[in-house]
Design a protein around this motif. Structure first.
Motif, PDB file in Angstrom:
ATOM      1  N   LEU A  73       0.807  -1.213   0.000  1.00 61.14           N
ATOM      2  CA  LEU A  73       0.000   0.000   0.000  1.00 61.14           C
ATOM      3  C   LEU A  73       0.845   1.271   0.000  1.00 61.14           C
ATOM      4  N   TYR A  74       2.121   1.152   0.396  1.00 68.40           N
ATOM      5  CA  TYR A  74       2.987   2.329   0.379  1.00 68.40           C
ATOM      6  C   TYR A  74       3.304   2.796  -1.042  1.00 68.40           C
ATOM      7  N   LEU A  75       2.941   2.003  -2.042  1.00 64.18           N
ATOM      8  CA  LEU A  75       3.168   2.415  -3.427  1.00 64.18           C
ATOM      9  C   LEU A  75       2.383   3.674  -3.785  1.00 64.18           C
ATOM     10  N   VAL A  76       1.345   3.995  -3.004  1.00 65.60           N
ATOM     11  CA  VAL A  76       0.612   5.241  -3.269  1.00 65.60           C
ATOM     12  C   VAL A  76       1.530   6.456  -3.124  1.00 65.60           C
ATOM     13  N   TYR A  77       2.670   6.269  -2.470  1.00 62.03           N
ATOM     14  CA  TYR A  77       3.622   7.354  -2.244  1.00 62.03           C
ATOM     15  C   TYR A  77       4.164   7.931  -3.555  1.00 62.03           C
ATOM     16  N   VAL A  78       4.092   7.138  -4.637  1.00 66.09           N
ATOM     17  CA  VAL A  78       4.604   7.622  -5.928  1.00 66.09           C
ATOM     18  C   VAL A  78       3.813   8.825  -6.427  1.00 66.09           C
ATOM     19  N   MET A  79       2.650   9.095  -5.824  1.00 63.08           N
ATOM     20  CA  MET A  79       1.888  10.295  -6.199  1.00 63.08           C
ATOM     21  C   MET A  79       2.746  11.551  -6.051  1.00 63.08           C
ATOM     22  N   GLY A  80       3.698  11.509  -5.126  1.00 64.30           N
ATOM     23  CA  GLY A  80       4.552  12.666  -4.890  1.00 64.30           C
ATOM     24  C   GLY A  80       5.393  13.039  -6.093  1.00 64.30           C
ATOM     25  N   ILE A  81       5.752  12.044  -6.921  1.00 64.97           N
ATOM     26  CA  ILE A  81       6.560  12.321  -8.110  1.00 64.97           C
ATOM     27  C   ILE A  81       5.805  13.228  -9.075  1.00 64.97           C
ATOM     28  N   PHE A  82       4.475  13.029  -9.150  1.00 64.82           N
ATOM     29  CA  PHE A  82       3.658  13.792 -10.088  1.00 64.82           C
ATOM     30  C   PHE A  82       3.096  15.070  -9.474  1.00 64.82           C
ATOM     31  N   MET A  83       2.811  15.034  -8.156  1.00 67.00           N
ATOM     32  CA  MET A  83       2.108  16.149  -7.547  1.00 67.00           C
ATOM     33  C   MET A  83       2.984  17.389  -7.368  1.00 67.00           C
ATOM     34  N   GLY A  84       4.310  17.211  -7.203  1.00 67.08           N
ATOM     35  CA  GLY A  84       5.176  18.373  -7.042  1.00 67.08           C
ATOM     36  C   GLY A  84       5.079  19.337  -8.214  1.00 67.08           C
ATOM     37  N   PRO A  85       5.403  18.876  -9.448  1.00 63.37           N
ATOM     38  CA  PRO A  85       5.284  19.759 -10.621  1.00 63.37           C
ATOM     39  C   PRO A  85       3.851  20.226 -10.872  1.00 63.37           C
ATOM     40  N   MET A  86       2.855  19.317 -10.671  1.00 60.02           N
ATOM     41  CA  MET A  86       1.465  19.690 -10.917  1.00 60.02           C
ATOM     42  C   MET A  86       1.007  20.788  -9.965  1.00 60.02           C
ATOM     43  N   SER A  87       1.443  20.715  -8.700  1.00 62.96           N
ATOM     44  CA  SER A  87       1.051  21.733  -7.723  1.00 62.96           C
ATOM     45  C   SER A  87       1.654  23.086  -8.069  1.00 62.96           C
ATOM     46  N   GLY A  88       2.881  23.054  -8.602  1.00 61.98           N
ATOM     47  CA  GLY A  88       3.502  24.309  -9.013  1.00 61.98           C
ATOM     48  C   GLY A  88       2.714  24.993 -10.108  1.00 61.98           C
ATOM     49  N   ARG A  89       2.288  24.216 -11.100  1.00 65.22           N
ATOM     50  CA  ARG A  89       1.494  24.788 -12.188  1.00 65.22           C
ATOM     51  C   ARG A  89       0.126  25.230 -11.688  1.00 65.22           C
ATOM     52  N   LEU A  90      -0.464  24.439 -10.772  1.00 71.23           N
ATOM     53  CA  LEU A  90      -1.771  24.782 -10.222  1.00 71.23           C
ATOM     54  C   LEU A  90      -1.704  26.085  -9.420  1.00 71.23           C
ATOM     55  N   SER A  91      -0.619  26.250  -8.653  1.00 68.92           N
ATOM     56  CA  SER A  91      -0.450  27.482  -7.872  1.00 68.92           C
ATOM     57  C   SER A  91      -0.319  28.693  -8.773  1.00 68.92           C
ATOM     58  N   ASN A  92       0.374  28.514  -9.907  1.00 67.52           N
ATOM     59  CA  ASN A  92       0.503  29.621 -10.857  1.00 67.52           C
ATOM     60  C   ASN A  92      -0.849  30.013 -11.444  1.00 67.52           C
ATOM     61  N   ARG A  93      -1.736  29.035 -11.585  1.00 70.60           N
ATOM     62  CA  ARG A  93      -3.026  29.297 -12.217  1.00 70.60           C
ATOM     63  C   ARG A  93      -4.055  29.849 -11.232  1.00 70.60           C
ATOM     64  N   ILE A  94      -4.175  29.233 -10.041  1.00 69.01           N
ATOM     65  CA  ILE A  94      -5.241  29.634  -9.110  1.00 69.01           C
ATOM     66  C   ILE A  94      -4.713  30.313  -7.853  1.00 69.01           C
ATOM     67  N   GLY A  95      -3.376  30.393  -7.714  1.00 70.16           N
ATOM     68  CA  GLY A  95      -2.785  31.045  -6.553  1.00 70.16           C
ATOM     69  C   GLY A  95      -2.387  30.052  -5.465  1.00 70.16           C
ATOM     70  N   SER A  96      -1.329  30.386  -4.717  1.00 68.28           N
ATOM     71  CA  SER A  96      -0.841  29.503  -3.653  1.00 68.28           C
ATOM     72  C   SER A  96      -1.876  29.327  -2.552  1.00 68.28           C
ATOM     73  N   GLY A  97      -2.597  30.414  -2.232  1.00 68.61           N
ATOM     74  CA  GLY A  97      -3.594  30.344  -1.172  1.00 68.61           C
ATOM     75  C   GLY A  97      -4.678  29.328  -1.480  1.00 68.61           C
TER      76      GLY A  97
END
Length: 385
Positions: free
Chosen positions: A248-272
């Motif tokens: 079940l710890y394999l769900v941890y691989v989400m972190g590989i994708f979420m880092g870059p995606m969160s950066g783009r999301l923050s640029n679009r809708i704001g960090s807050g």
């Protein structure tokens, strides 16, 4: 630096950071096994993870200062040898407190590899190459964190959990000697121009402190859930084996994708907004793990990883956008709060689990959601001004 030299540097950094983080969570999937083997309480065996996290938190700032004053090669060599030594002690000891002490020793010297290599890269690479190599650094933290959990969980019971420490010690020594030989020579140390802000100056800025608290709260929740998940799943109604829990710890691989995606999301809708959305997802996902269904657990863990890495990436981005100087010290403080939050989370949730079981851990985590939520509201308010 040529193309192949740059690729070689990425591989060296990836190997060193991944091997370092492999050592952090190695006991996490086998905590119930340790509890039975050492006849210990749940909080006591949880210290085998909390001790590493506390060591990293305490040593991060000193090594951040040391790397500004000394060449990096001797620091990395010393750090790698000490982390491997701590792992070998863990592999042979029959005393739980010696095991915990050796884990603390490992935590004290992991920043000699992770914090120092990050500072080295910032000093030696141009910005366009730094961004690429730091991408390898971030991916390595995720791969190493996952690899340690898989190593600890899947080696036992075919062999024994002690062999995981021997394997991790071998990996860290190999990566250390590779880095010692392959890292390009760093330039002579220079004194930065202009006065750098003190740690106390940074801590008097509420706009930064709330981001630090968001990091502490987020890692508090993330560490608590993953640390006590094996106890939850090894008991009724699940009664899973160590190997199945580890899967079940394999769900941890989400972190590989979420880092870059969160950066783009923050640029679009704001960090807050990203912080608020990530926090709400964290809360819903933690609550979902209360259901006695493996599908709810898996969905909750996927949401937990997605929400946590969204909060983490948005907080780091927001912090650095607010800085005009002192980035090194400000980020060192972020890491300090981050790991102290994880240590407090593991320790306090251990007592919560002992007293109230899994619902106690969930309630404790839900209370801490106020920290990243507060930071998100503050960031959104500031963005509207």
């Amino acid at each position: 630096m040529g193309k192949y030299a740059h690729l070689r540097l990425q591989l060296v950094v990836f190997a060193l950071v991944a091997a370092s983080f492999t050592n952090v969570y190695i006991t996490q999937p086998v905590l119930p096994v340790l509890q039975a083997e050492f006849a210990a309480t749940t909080p006591q065996v949880s210290f085998t993870v909390a001790a590493v996290v506390l060591g990293i938190a305490l040593a991060n700032l000193p090594f951040g200062v040391l790397v500004d004053r000394l060449p990096i090669r001797p620091i990395i060599l010393t750090g790698g040898i000490m982390v491997a030594l701590g792992g070998l002690i863990c592999a042979i000891t029959d005393n739980l407190w010696i095991l915990i002490g050796a884990r603390f020793l490992q935590g004290l010297f992991i920043p000699a590899l992770t914090t120092c290599i990050a500072a080295y890269l910032a000093k030696t690479l141009p910005i366009e190459r730094l961004n690429v190599v730091m991408g390898a650094y971030v991916s390595a933290t995720v791969v190493g964190g996952l690899g340690g959990r898989l190593l600890g969980g899947w080696i036992h019971p075919p062999l024994h959990w002690r062999y995981a420490f021997v394997s991790a010690a071998t990996l860290i020594l190999a990566a250390t000697f590779l880095a010692f030989k392959q890292l390009p020579k760093q330039p002579k140390l220079t004194i930065p121009t202009g006065e750098q802000p003190r740690f106390t100056t940074l801590l008097r800025r509420w706009d930064l402190v709330r981001i630090y608290l968001a990091a502490a709260g987020g890692f508090f929740i993330f560490s608590s859930v993953f640390n006590f998940l094996p106890f939850r799943l090894s008991a009724a109604p699940f009664s899973f084996s160590t190997e199945l829990i580890t899967l079940l710890y394999l769900v941890y691989v989400m972190g590989i994708f979420m880092g870059p995606m969160s950066g783009r999301l923050s640029n679009r809708i704001g960090s807050g907004n990203t912080l608020i959305g990530g926090t709400l997802l964290l809360g819903a996902s933690v609550a979902l793990t209360l259901l006695p269904s493996i599908y709810a657990i898996i969905l909750g863990l996927l949401g937990l990883c997605t929400g946590f890495f969204a909060v983490h990436a948005a907080a780091v981005g927001s912090l650095n956008r607010r800085l005009t100087g002192g980035q090194g010290r400000a980020n060192a403080l972020y890491v300090l709060f981050y790991y102290v939050g994880g240590w407090i989370g593991i320790t306090s949730s251990g007592f919560a689990y002992t007293e109230w079981g899994w619902p106690g851990v969930v309630l404790t985590c839900l209370l801490l959601l106020i920290l990243p939520l507060m930071a998100g509201v503050g960031e959104r308010r500031d963005a509207r001004r």
